[in-house]
Design an enzyme around this catalytic site. Structure first.
Site, PDB file in Angstrom:
ATOM      1  N   GLY A 114       0.832  -1.187   0.000  1.00  0.00           N
ATOM      2  CA  GLY A 114       0.000   0.000   0.000  1.00  0.00           C
ATOM      3  C   GLY A 114       0.873   1.244   0.000  1.00  0.00           C
TER       4      GLY A 114
ATOM      5  N   CYS B 219       5.128   9.579  -0.268  1.00  0.00           N
ATOM      6  CA  CYS B 219       3.856   9.077   0.265  1.00  0.00           C
ATOM      7  C   CYS B 219       2.680  10.010  -0.038  1.00  0.00           C
ATOM      8  CB  CYS B 219       3.951   8.822   1.767  1.00  0.00           C
ATOM      9  SG  CYS B 219       5.284   7.702   2.232  1.00  0.00           S
TER      10      CYS B 219
END
Length: 322
Positions: A147, A248
């Site tokens: 993820g 991120c």
């Protein structure tokens, strides 16, 4: 009574020989080596085995006796794609061995050669420009199955890949709890070992302040077996690489590291023992050092990867100017 892992028939005779060797050994090093072989064969009582356990979140659950987690630290930075293949190999070995409850939980600790990685939800169309730009400054670029979004791994950053069976407890450990325990483990290690405090954040990972992130988490779970894991910035070396991207997907967030936060140089290898201890404490597991030469097919794969890392030669310490 301590739980003793049962042996497949083909390993019983070898285990008997090892028990005889252990009685005959006189040096501490020789005994440790023999004991490791016995543990890998499942012949040693597992520590921290209990009928009820408590995870790092304070939740109690019923568990079968928990076997140890075997850990290995790679001393040379590893190529990312080959390390992905090692994780996949371990995953497949665990799946096959789980049918007979003979699989082992593993923690791989390492540094990577400079590499930018994307998460599984990002498309090639989104990443095309980043791939060209980032490889031009001297880093590899790889798509990961974890993820999260685009991030960086490289020397000066400790990466941990736990390959655990979340179904060992009853009920099985949930993914959210697994990640939360990992985050608390890192927070506790930073505070108790380095005196570094964190601030709460709505984002996954560990933050020194609202705009400085010191550790990241990105995991994948298939068949309740985990891959990928966490990364902690230890030295200043990763910071300039992080400045090349929006890591991120967090705009206005920069990377921090242990060395800057405590104002004292810290080496990655110095962080490893404390992380191993913290991992065992928060997940309630015995941590046992893995000796690749004694670990069969898994050990052969680890040794082959270490040879590949040495053969890859030097790496860049900082991004090349465009």
């Amino acid at each position: 009574m301590d739980h003793v892992h049962r042996l497949p028939e083909e390993t019983t005779s070898e285990a008997k020989m090892l028990r005889l060797d252990l009685k005959a050994e006189t040096s501490t090093a020789s005994k440790q080596n023999t004991l490791m072989k016995m543990t890998w064969l499942g012949e040693v009582p597992a520590a921290k085995n209990r009928q009820t356990a408590e995870d790092g979140l304070g939740k109690k659950f019923y568990s079968m006796p928990l076997p140890p987690v075997f850990y290995h630290y790679f001393c040379t930075p590893l190529p990312y794609t080959r390390t992905l293949l090692l994780q996949e190999k371990i995953h497949q070995l665990q799946l096959a061995a789980r049918r007979s409850s003979s699989h082992h939980d593993i923690l791989l600790l390492l540094e990577h050669r400079p590499v930018y990685t994307s998460g599984r939800r990002q498309t090639e169309q989104e990443l095309h420009a980043d791939r060209a730009r980032l490889t031009s400054i001297g880093a590899e670029f790889a798509v990961a199955a974890r993820g999260g979004q685009l991030t960086y791994h490289g020397p000066g950053q400790l990466v941990g890949y736990p390959l655990l069976d979340l179904a060992r407890t009853s009920p099985p450990t949930g993914i959210r709890d697994y990640i939360c325990v990992m985050q608390k483990m890192i927070q506790s290690y930073l505070l108790l070992t380095h005196g570094i405090t964190h601030v709460p954040s709505d984002h996954t990972g560990v933050f020194l302040d609202p705009v400085t992130k010191i550790a990241s988490i990105g995991v994948q779970v298939r068949h309740r077996l985990t891959t990928h894991g966490f990364a902690i910035n230890v030295t200043k070396e990763p910071l300039e690489w992080f400045r090349q991207v929006v890591a991120c997907g967090l705009v206005d967030v920069k990377a921090g590291c242990i060395t800057e936060a405590k104002g004292k140089n810290t080496r990655v290898e110095d962080v490893v023992p404390g992380i191993v201890d913290a991992f065992g404490t928060f997940y309630g597991r015995e941590m046992v050092k893995l000796y690749p030469k004694n670990a069969g097919e898994l050990g052969e794969a680890i040794l082959a990867l270490e040879e590949d890392a040495l053969a890859a030669g030097e790496w860049l310490n900082a991004p090349s100017p465009n």
